[in-house]
Enzyme design. Structure first.
Site, PDB file in Angstrom:
ATOM      1  N   THR A 178      20.618  67.278  23.118  1.00  0.00           N
ATOM      2  CA  THR A 178      21.074  67.052  21.743  1.00  0.00           C
ATOM      3  C   THR A 178      20.627  68.197  20.839  1.00  0.00           C
ATOM      4  O   THR A 178      19.570  68.776  21.069  1.00  0.00           O
ATOM      5  CB  THR A 178      20.448  65.728  21.260  1.00  0.00           C
ATOM      6  N   ARG A 206      28.689  52.985  22.854  1.00  0.00           N
ATOM      7  CA  ARG A 206      27.281  53.018  22.432  1.00  0.00           C
ATOM      8  C   ARG A 206      27.078  54.135  21.395  1.00  0.00           C
ATOM      9  O   ARG A 206      27.604  55.225  21.523  1.00  0.00           O
ATOM     10  CB  ARG A 206      26.397  53.271  23.648  1.00  0.00           C
ATOM     11  N   VAL A 207      26.319  53.824  20.361  1.00  0.00           N
ATOM     12  CA  VAL A 207      25.992  54.837  19.352  1.00  0.00           C
ATOM     13  C   VAL A 207      24.477  54.998  19.331  1.00  0.00           C
ATOM     14  O   VAL A 207      23.745  54.006  19.338  1.00  0.00           O
ATOM     15  CB  VAL A 207      26.508  54.412  17.954  1.00  0.00           C
ATOM     16  N   GLY A 208      24.025  56.245  19.305  1.00  0.00           N
ATOM     17  CA  GLY A 208      22.584  56.520  19.296  1.00  0.00           C
ATOM     18  C   GLY A 208      22.040  56.706  17.887  1.00  0.00           C
ATOM     19  O   GLY A 208      22.663  56.303  16.900  1.00  0.00           O
ATOM     20  N   ASP A 209      20.883  57.323  17.810  1.00  0.00           N
ATOM     21  CA  ASP A 209      20.208  57.497  16.520  1.00  0.00           C
ATOM     22  C   ASP A 209      20.756  58.668  15.707  1.00  0.00           C
ATOM     23  O   ASP A 209      20.640  58.671  14.478  1.00  0.00           O
ATOM     24  CB  ASP A 209      18.705  57.738  16.747  1.00  0.00           C
ATOM     25  N   THR A 229      15.440  63.972  18.237  1.00  0.00           N
ATOM     26  CA  THR A 229      16.078  63.928  19.553  1.00  0.00           C
ATOM     27  C   THR A 229      15.219  63.092  20.488  1.00  0.00           C
ATOM     28  O   THR A 229      13.999  63.216  20.482  1.00  0.00           O
ATOM     29  CB  THR A 229      16.282  65.333  20.153  1.00  0.00           C
ATOM     30  N   GLY A 230      15.853  62.223  21.254  1.00  0.00           N
ATOM     31  CA  GLY A 230      15.081  61.380  22.159  1.00  0.00           C
ATOM     32  C   GLY A 230      15.846  60.107  22.451  1.00  0.00           C
ATOM     33  O   GLY A 230      17.046  60.008  22.143  1.00  0.00           O
ATOM     34  N   MET A 231      15.171  59.133  23.058  1.00  0.00           N
ATOM     35  CA  MET A 231      15.826  57.877  23.419  1.00  0.00           C
ATOM     36  C   MET A 231      16.289  57.136  22.158  1.00  0.00           C
ATOM     37  O   MET A 231      15.505  56.496  21.461  1.00  0.00           O
ATOM     38  CB  MET A 231      14.852  57.007  24.213  1.00  0.00           C
ATOM     39  N   GLY A 232      17.558  57.254  21.859  1.00  0.00           N
ATOM     40  CA  GLY A 232      18.112  56.815  20.584  1.00  0.00           C
ATOM     41  C   GLY A 232      17.800  55.383  20.199  1.00  0.00           C
ATOM     42  O   GLY A 232      17.563  55.082  19.025  1.00  0.00           O
TER      43      GLY A 232
END
Ligand code: ASP
Length: 313
Positions: A178, A206-209, A229-232
């Site tokens: 990302t 699916r939508v992340g952070d 950036t990371g596990m959303g």
């Protein structure tokens, strides 16, 4: 004296190991990071806005197949690319974001247009793409975004029945992630932008952070701009980016203390592998990482450039 300006960028965080990095890949990644941070900085030097600078830097990284954004995005469980992006301007806290984008080459440009040309903050899927088409954006086929490496990565994750950060351990050991940027311009305005393909083998839809204002992206003048950036899923639950700002606002923490408290605190405790970049109103920059690495770079208020990969650099 001239007012300070500075920029920082990231290209994703995760399990980035020296043992798995080749010289060629490292050179290519560093040169993409260098180009993005230098061109963003050049705009700031010309007196352009922090928003222009972060969008320029993120767009360059979206166009590189080495990162999980735009071209080179990871694939969903339906073997498609679905991208998310956001832009926030610290001035009046204007924001624009898009999610579930399949056919727009540079989602960060669309996020900026949502901010500047719509009444809304977040547009998704078909509605977002129709908004783009009305503005004259080209329709880009999925083939453009697709890379063999991402397909192999998807197959590996499907086999294990897992979803994974683009920088996590997987049989394909090249780590690409990302992207995001934060900047302070000479007018004292802060801005942040983030763009991503999300996580490998995510459920489609699916939508992340990254496009969630306050989670993956946030900017507030006189305080801080953050791109994560990371596990959303964990970053959304921890409201990562706005928590940094809140700590600075209510606890009077400086940027380094606030970022460290967030990224090494709840986020890590809840299993949120990742990192963030932040810049404050004085141009002070912080890189926060709770895993082995994060592709990153900056040009600080003194014009000093740094490009780094591993957490211990
Ligand atoms: N934060 C992104 C997401 O969960 C993934 C990443 O940063 O690599 O969508």
């Amino acid at each position: 004296m001239n007012k300070p300006f500075a920029i920082a960028i990231h290209g994703g965080a995760g399990t980035i190991l020296r043992s798995q990095m080749t010289c060629d890949i490292r050179r290519e990644i560093e040169s993409a990071l260098d180009m993005a941070v230098s061109q963003g900085h050049e705009l700031l030097r010309q007196g352009k806005s922090a928003v222009d600078a972060v969008v320029c830097a993120v767009r360059i990284l979206e166009d590189s197949p080495h990162f999980n954004a735009g071209k080179g995005s990871v694939l969903t469980d339906k073997e498609m690319v679905e991208m998310d992006a956001a832009v926030m301007s610290g001035k009046q806290r204007q924001a624009g974001a898009v999610a579930g984008i399949r056919h727009i080459r540079n989602p960060v440009l669309l996020a900026r247009d949502v901010m500047q040309k719509s009444e809304h903050v977040l547009l998704i899927g078909e509605g977002a793409e129709e908004f783009a088409s009305n503005l004259g954006y080209d329709y880009t086929e999925q083939d453009y975004f697709f890379t063999d490496r991402r397909y192999e990565q998807l197959l590996a994750m499907k086999e294990q029945g897992k979803v994974a950060l683009s920088e996590s351990h997987y049989p394909d050991d090249h780590k690409f992630g990302t992207v995001g940027a934060v900047a302070l311009d000479a007018e004292g305005n802060l801005a942040a932008a983030t763009s991503t393909g999300g996580v490998t083998n995510k459920h489609y839809g699916r939508v992340g952070d990254s496009p969630i204002i306050g989670a993956g992206t946030y900017a507030e003048n006189h305080r801080v701009a953050v791109s994560a950036t990371g596990m959303g899923e964990v970053f959304i639950r921890c409201c990562v980016a706005s928590d940094v700002a809140a700590r600075m606002r209510y606890l009077q923490e400086d940027i380094h203390t606030a970022c460290t408290s967030v990224i090494q605190g709840d986020v890590k405790m809840l299993g949120g592998e990742g990192g963030l970049i932040a810049i404050d109103q004085n141009g002070e920059i912080h890189f926060g990482i709770n895993c082995s690495g994060m592709y990153r770079g900056c040009i600080d208020i003194h014009g000093k450039k740094q490009i780094k990969i591993y957490a211990d650099e």
